[in-house]
Design a protein around this motif. Sequence first.
Motif, PDB file in Angstrom:
ATOM      1  N   ILE A 165       0.843  -1.200   0.000  1.00  0.00           N
ATOM      2  CA  ILE A 165       0.000   0.000   0.000  1.00  0.00           C
ATOM      3  C   ILE A 165       0.873   1.242   0.000  1.00  0.00           C
ATOM      4  O   ILE A 165       0.645   2.184  -0.760  1.00  0.00           O
ATOM      5  N   LEU A 166       1.904   1.252   0.843  1.00  0.00           N
ATOM      6  CA  LEU A 166       2.809   2.401   0.915  1.00  0.00           C
ATOM      7  C   LEU A 166       3.516   2.613  -0.418  1.00  0.00           C
ATOM      8  O   LEU A 166       3.627   3.749  -0.885  1.00  0.00           O
ATOM      9  N   SER A 167       3.964   1.536  -1.043  1.00  0.00           N
ATOM     10  CA  SER A 167       4.656   1.698  -2.326  1.00  0.00           C
ATOM     11  C   SER A 167       3.713   2.225  -3.401  1.00  0.00           C
ATOM     12  O   SER A 167       4.111   3.028  -4.248  1.00  0.00           O
ATOM     13  N   ASN A 168       2.442   1.815  -3.358  1.00  0.00           N
ATOM     14  CA  ASN A 168       1.483   2.315  -4.341  1.00  0.00           C
ATOM     15  C   ASN A 168       1.134   3.779  -4.098  1.00  0.00           C
ATOM     16  O   ASN A 168       0.948   4.536  -5.040  1.00  0.00           O
ATOM     17  N   ILE A 169       1.045   4.177  -2.822  1.00  0.00           N
ATOM     18  CA  ILE A 169       0.791   5.589  -2.529  1.00  0.00           C
ATOM     19  C   ILE A 169       1.974   6.431  -3.001  1.00  0.00           C
ATOM     20  O   ILE A 169       1.801   7.469  -3.649  1.00  0.00           O
ATOM     21  N   THR A 170       3.183   5.966  -2.690  1.00  0.00           N
ATOM     22  CA  THR A 170       4.382   6.688  -3.118  1.00  0.00           C
ATOM     23  C   THR A 170       4.445   6.764  -4.642  1.00  0.00           C
ATOM     24  O   THR A 170       4.738   7.821  -5.204  1.00  0.00           O
ATOM     25  N   ALA A 171       4.157   5.660  -5.306  1.00  0.00           N
ATOM     26  CA  ALA A 171       4.145   5.652  -6.768  1.00  0.00           C
ATOM     27  C   ALA A 171       3.077   6.607  -7.303  1.00  0.00           C
ATOM     28  O   ALA A 171       3.305   7.305  -8.299  1.00  0.00           O
ATOM     29  N   GLY A 172       1.920   6.647  -6.648  1.00  0.00           N
ATOM     30  CA  GLY A 172       0.869   7.582  -7.063  1.00  0.00           C
ATOM     31  C   GLY A 172       1.316   9.024  -6.945  1.00  0.00           C
ATOM     32  O   GLY A 172       1.040   9.856  -7.819  1.00  0.00           O
ATOM     33  N   ILE A 173       2.038   9.342  -5.869  1.00  0.00           N
ATOM     34  CA  ILE A 173       2.549  10.707  -5.695  1.00  0.00           C
ATOM     35  C   ILE A 173       3.572  11.020  -6.781  1.00  0.00           C
ATOM     36  O   ILE A 173       3.560  12.105  -7.371  1.00  0.00           O
ATOM     37  N   ILE A 174       4.469  10.061  -7.059  1.00  0.00           N
ATOM     38  CA  ILE A 174       5.475  10.273  -8.108  1.00  0.00           C
ATOM     39  C   ILE A 174       4.803  10.459  -9.457  1.00  0.00           C
ATOM     40  O   ILE A 174       5.169  11.348 -10.233  1.00  0.00           O
ATOM     41  N   LEU A 175       3.799   9.637  -9.755  1.00  0.00           N
ATOM     42  CA  LEU A 175       3.072   9.791 -11.017  1.00  0.00           C
ATOM     43  C   LEU A 175       2.378  11.142 -11.090  1.00  0.00           C
ATOM     44  O   LEU A 175       2.304  11.767 -12.151  1.00  0.00           O
ATOM     45  N   TYR A 176       1.859  11.590  -9.949  1.00  0.00           N
ATOM     46  CA  TYR A 176       1.150  12.872  -9.917  1.00  0.00           C
ATOM     47  C   TYR A 176       2.114  14.030 -10.143  1.00  0.00           C
ATOM     48  O   TYR A 176       1.853  14.929 -10.927  1.00  0.00           O
ATOM     49  N   THR A 195      -2.187  -3.502 -22.628  1.00  0.00           N
ATOM     50  CA  THR A 195      -2.258  -2.273 -23.404  1.00  0.00           C
ATOM     51  C   THR A 195      -3.615  -1.636 -23.157  1.00  0.00           C
ATOM     52  O   THR A 195      -4.633  -2.321 -23.106  1.00  0.00           O
ATOM     53  N   GLY A 196      -3.614  -0.317 -22.986  1.00  0.00           N
ATOM     54  CA  GLY A 196      -4.877   0.375 -22.803  1.00  0.00           C
ATOM     55  C   GLY A 196      -4.697   1.866 -22.637  1.00  0.00           C
ATOM     56  O   GLY A 196      -3.583   2.371 -22.453  1.00  0.00           O
ATOM     57  N   GLU A 197      -5.828   2.558 -22.701  1.00  0.00           N
ATOM     58  CA  GLU A 197      -5.849   4.009 -22.497  1.00  0.00           C
ATOM     59  C   GLU A 197      -6.045   4.288 -21.015  1.00  0.00           C
ATOM     60  O   GLU A 197      -6.899   3.687 -20.365  1.00  0.00           O
ATOM     61  N   ILE A 198      -5.255   5.191 -20.477  1.00  0.00           N
ATOM     62  CA  ILE A 198      -5.364   5.539 -19.062  1.00  0.00           C
ATOM     63  C   ILE A 198      -6.659   6.311 -18.854  1.00  0.00           C
ATOM     64  O   ILE A 198      -6.877   7.358 -19.452  1.00  0.00           O
ATOM     65  N   ARG A 199      -7.526   5.763 -18.001  1.00  0.00           N
ATOM     66  CA  ARG A 199      -8.808   6.402 -17.705  1.00  0.00           C
ATOM     67  C   ARG A 199      -8.773   7.161 -16.387  1.00  0.00           C
ATOM     68  O   ARG A 199      -9.475   8.146 -16.218  1.00  0.00           O
ATOM     69  N   ASP A 200      -7.949   6.647 -15.425  1.00  0.00           N
ATOM     70  CA  ASP A 200      -7.894   7.287 -14.121  1.00  0.00           C
ATOM     71  C   ASP A 200      -6.575   6.928 -13.444  1.00  0.00           C
ATOM     72  O   ASP A 200      -6.080   5.816 -13.597  1.00  0.00           O
ATOM     73  N   ILE A 201      -6.016   7.899 -12.715  1.00  0.00           N
ATOM     74  CA  ILE A 201      -4.847   7.668 -11.882  1.00  0.00           C
ATOM     75  C   ILE A 201      -5.257   8.052 -10.472  1.00  0.00           C
ATOM     76  O   ILE A 201      -5.485   9.215 -10.178  1.00  0.00           O
ATOM     77  N   GLY A 202      -5.389   7.037  -9.620  1.00  0.00           N
ATOM     78  CA  GLY A 202      -5.812   7.279  -8.248  1.00  0.00           C
ATOM     79  C   GLY A 202      -4.638   7.209  -7.292  1.00  0.00           C
ATOM     80  O   GLY A 202      -3.478   7.137  -7.700  1.00  0.00           O
ATOM     81  N   ALA A 203      -4.943   7.216  -6.009  1.00  0.00           N
ATOM     82  CA  ALA A 203      -3.893   7.150  -4.993  1.00  0.00           C
ATOM     83  C   ALA A 203      -3.226   5.788  -4.972  1.00  0.00           C
ATOM     84  O   ALA A 203      -2.035   5.678  -4.679  1.00  0.00           O
ATOM     85  N   PHE A 204      -3.957   4.721  -5.295  1.00  0.00           N
ATOM     86  CA  PHE A 204      -3.424   3.367  -5.222  1.00  0.00           C
ATOM     87  C   PHE A 204      -3.307   2.690  -6.583  1.00  0.00           C
ATOM     88  O   PHE A 204      -2.417   1.891  -6.801  1.00  0.00           O
TER      89      PHE A 204
END
Length: 169
Positions: free
Chosen positions: A95-106, A127-136
């Motif tokens: 969970i922590l790594s995904n939150i950190t990754a979400g912040i980096i992506l943001y 393969t796909g189109e990005i529809r949403d980037i959330g916290a996790f």
Amino acid sequence: MEFLNHFKIIESLIVFVIAFFIRLFITKSLRKIQTKFGFQNSRILVTNKIITILIYITIVVVISFIWGVDEEQLLIYISSFLTILGIAFFAQWSILSNITAGIILYVNYPVKIGDTITILDKENPVTGEIRDIGAFFITLKTPEKELVTLPNAIILQKNIKYSPQPTRL
């Protein structure tokens, strides 16, 4: 004593009013920045939420000091809270790594909503189109019109090939 309590109430109200106007000013400024630089609405909403949380934390700390909370007691409480939070995140490292990754992506945003990406994984390329980037998670819409949810950390850990969305002028 009665006068002192009235004074504390007035000071507390002043802090709330100042915080309200600061939040209003920041919200309007973010809208202007969005218009000027063309940032996505979702990015502005997340920034606004983070700033709002920081303003609320500041209000709690300032009002605590107004009402006479000892600085050492407040620091002990905050450090205890952060320790418990750290243990909880350590227990849920993914969970922590995904939150950190979400912040980096943001913040860094190598990809954004509307981009088409391919995650180059030997076992399961997606393969796909990005529809949403959330916290996790990041949500992709595949060419088959399926929605696929992937942890944010995958975007940073795996090689990706992406086609940015065309810029609008």
